[in-house]
Motif scaffolding. Structure first.
Motif, PDB file in Angstrom:
ATOM      1  N   SER A   1      34.647  36.685  38.617  1.00 56.83           N
ATOM      2  CA  SER A   1      34.174  36.543  37.151  1.00 56.83           C
ATOM      3  C   SER A   1      35.059  36.877  36.322  1.00 56.83           C
ATOM      4  CB  SER A   1      32.718  36.558  36.990  1.00 56.83           C
ATOM      5  OG  SER A   1      32.445  37.834  37.039  1.00 56.83           O
ATOM      6  N   ALA A   2      35.781  37.804  36.450  1.00 57.57           N
ATOM      7  CA  ALA A   2      36.634  38.721  35.685  1.00 57.57           C
ATOM      8  C   ALA A   2      38.047  38.296  35.679  1.00 57.57           C
ATOM      9  CB  ALA A   2      36.550  40.158  35.771  1.00 57.57           C
ATOM     10  N   VAL A   3      38.637  37.021  36.383  1.00 61.94           N
ATOM     11  CA  VAL A   3      39.804  36.473  36.520  1.00 61.94           C
ATOM     12  C   VAL A   3      39.933  35.998  35.050  1.00 61.94           C
ATOM     13  CG1 VAL A   3      41.286  34.946  37.467  1.00 61.94           C
ATOM     14  CG2 VAL A   3      39.710  36.104  38.998  1.00 61.94           C
ATOM     15  N   SER A   4      41.415  36.468  34.415  1.00 61.84           N
ATOM     16  CA  SER A   4      41.462  36.001  33.017  1.00 61.84           C
ATOM     17  C   SER A   4      41.599  34.306  33.055  1.00 61.84           C
ATOM     18  CB  SER A   4      42.892  36.388  32.741  1.00 61.84           C
ATOM     19  OG  SER A   4      44.015  36.030  33.245  1.00 61.84           O
ATOM     20  N   ASP A   5      41.518  33.986  31.805  1.00 64.88           N
ATOM     21  CA  ASP A   5      41.289  32.478  31.570  1.00 64.88           C
ATOM     22  C   ASP A   5      42.724  31.863  31.486  1.00 64.88           C
ATOM     23  OD1 ASP A   5      38.806  32.094  31.308  1.00 64.88           O
ATOM     24  OD2 ASP A   5      38.659  32.564  29.110  1.00 64.88           O
ATOM     25  N   VAL A   6      43.633  32.980  31.160  1.00 67.18           N
ATOM     26  CA  VAL A   6      45.133  32.539  31.085  1.00 67.18           C
ATOM     27  C   VAL A   6      45.518  32.138  32.752  1.00 67.18           C
ATOM     28  CG1 VAL A   6      47.611  33.438  30.849  1.00 67.18           C
ATOM     29  CG2 VAL A   6      45.872  33.975  29.243  1.00 67.18           C
ATOM     30  N   GLN A   7      45.212  32.788  33.677  1.00 66.81           N
ATOM     31  CA  GLN A   7      45.479  32.493  35.136  1.00 66.81           C
ATOM     32  C   GLN A   7      44.816  31.090  35.338  1.00 66.81           C
ATOM     33  OE1 GLN A   7      44.214  36.489  36.320  1.00 66.81           O
ATOM     34  NE2 GLN A   7      45.896  36.158  37.837  1.00 66.81           N
TER      35      GLN A   7
ATOM     36  N   GLN B   1      43.221  29.821  45.591  1.00 65.70           N
ATOM     37  CA  GLN B   1      44.664  30.539  45.504  1.00 65.70           C
ATOM     38  C   GLN B   1      44.904  31.344  44.188  1.00 65.70           C
ATOM     39  OE1 GLN B   1      47.305  27.099  45.613  1.00 65.70           O
ATOM     40  NE2 GLN B   1      45.989  25.997  47.182  1.00 65.70           N
ATOM     41  N   ILE B   2      43.966  31.277  43.313  1.00 66.02           N
ATOM     42  CA  ILE B   2      44.221  32.163  42.041  1.00 66.02           C
ATOM     43  C   ILE B   2      43.059  33.252  41.952  1.00 66.02           C
ATOM     44  CG2 ILE B   2      44.198  32.255  39.500  1.00 66.02           C
ATOM     45  CD1 ILE B   2      45.492  29.445  39.519  1.00 66.02           C
ATOM     46  N   LYS B   3      41.869  33.017  41.998  1.00 61.04           N
ATOM     47  CA  LYS B   3      40.594  33.786  41.776  1.00 61.04           C
ATOM     48  C   LYS B   3      40.544  34.847  42.991  1.00 61.04           C
ATOM     49  CE  LYS B   3      37.957  31.048  38.641  1.00 61.04           C
ATOM     50  NZ  LYS B   3      36.533  30.560  38.129  1.00 61.04           N
TER      51      LYS B   3
END
Length: 259
Positions: free
Chosen positions: A146-152, A169-171
């Motif tokens: 849940s802390a993965v940045s919105d930019v990513q 693939q990202i989170k």
């Protein structure tokens, strides 16, 4: 490369030798009755006796195997629950009180219930280990995902990735370093849970050996087994770090580079 370099490089060995030296000094000065605090030489003799008889290798092998299988299973379940919580806010909200209720239960409190439900054997160990071990991977995983940045996330959407692809693939790659912090803690809990279950309801393993030696007042052997349990913790930590390096080596290399 001075003294500090070698001290840091072999800090684990230095710490162990320091503990041994202090232990031997306390035993020689008889600050504690020798019957209950034997010198290192007596402990080493007890260790060697159990090693030569084969009972130590057999018991330790079973305990380590159960702990490793338990932490692998708990990590898979914990990470799976964290992914499910990231996909479904409803599940996250519903599962939160369950986690708050079950997480504080100590392993010893679960063993009698597990014996009644599952009997003795591998199912008992698996149930106790997994139920007390899944929480660090789950909680760390849910928080990290849940802390993965919105930019990513927005970058992934701009590249045309679906929600599922963004998750895996990202989170998930971004969350792995924090997840492994939870797995590392879970490995310690797993080892504790195995030994406790073996002490209360086992017929083999290190926990059973500890109880048997304690009731037989074989004090040097009891301390030797305690040191073996500590060494098992080092082994578990090494295995987790090995898996962490294979999966998140990029993060570890970046951390070392900018440290």
């Amino acid at each position: 490369m001075g003294f500090e370099y070698w001290l840091l490089r072999f800090r684990a060995l230095v710490s162990f030798l320091l503990i041994v030296a202090i232990w031997q000094m306390v035993a020689m000065l008889e600050l504690v009755p020798s019957k209950y605090f034997p010198p290192i030489t007596a402990i080493a003799a007890g260790f060697w006796s159990m090693l030569m008889s084969g009972e130590l290798l057999a018991g330790d092998g079973l305990t380590l195997m159960r702990a490793i299988i338990g932490v692998i299973g708990a990590s898979m379940i914990g990470v799976g629950l964290a992914l499910l919580a990231e996909i479904s806010p409803t599940f996250r909200a519903g599962f939160r009180p369950i986690a708050a209720l079950v997480q504080p239960i100590p392993p010893a409190a679960l063993v009698p219930m597990a014996v009644f439900m599952l009997g003795l054997g591998f199912k008992l160990y698996a149930f106790v280990i997994i139920l007390v071990t899944i929480w660090p991977p789950y909680l760390n995983g849910a928080a990290a995902l849940s802390a993965v940045s919105d930019v990513q996330v927005q970058t992934g959407k701009m590249l045309g990735l679906s929600d599922r692809e963004i998750l895996f693939q990202i989170k998930l790659p971004a969350a792995w370093p924090e997840i492994f912090s939870g797995i590392r803690y879970a490995a310690t809990i797993s080892l504790i849970a195995v030994v406790v279950a073996e002490m209360l309801a086992g017929h083999d393993g290190l926990g059973f050996m500890l109880i048997r030696k304690a009731f037989a007042t074989r004090i040097p052997e009891v301390y030797a087994l305690m040191f073996v349990c500590a060494f098992n913790g080092v082994v578990m930590n090494w295995l987790v770090n090995l898996a962490r390096w294979r999966i998140t080596g990029w993060h570890m290399r970046m951390t070392e580079r900018f440290a």
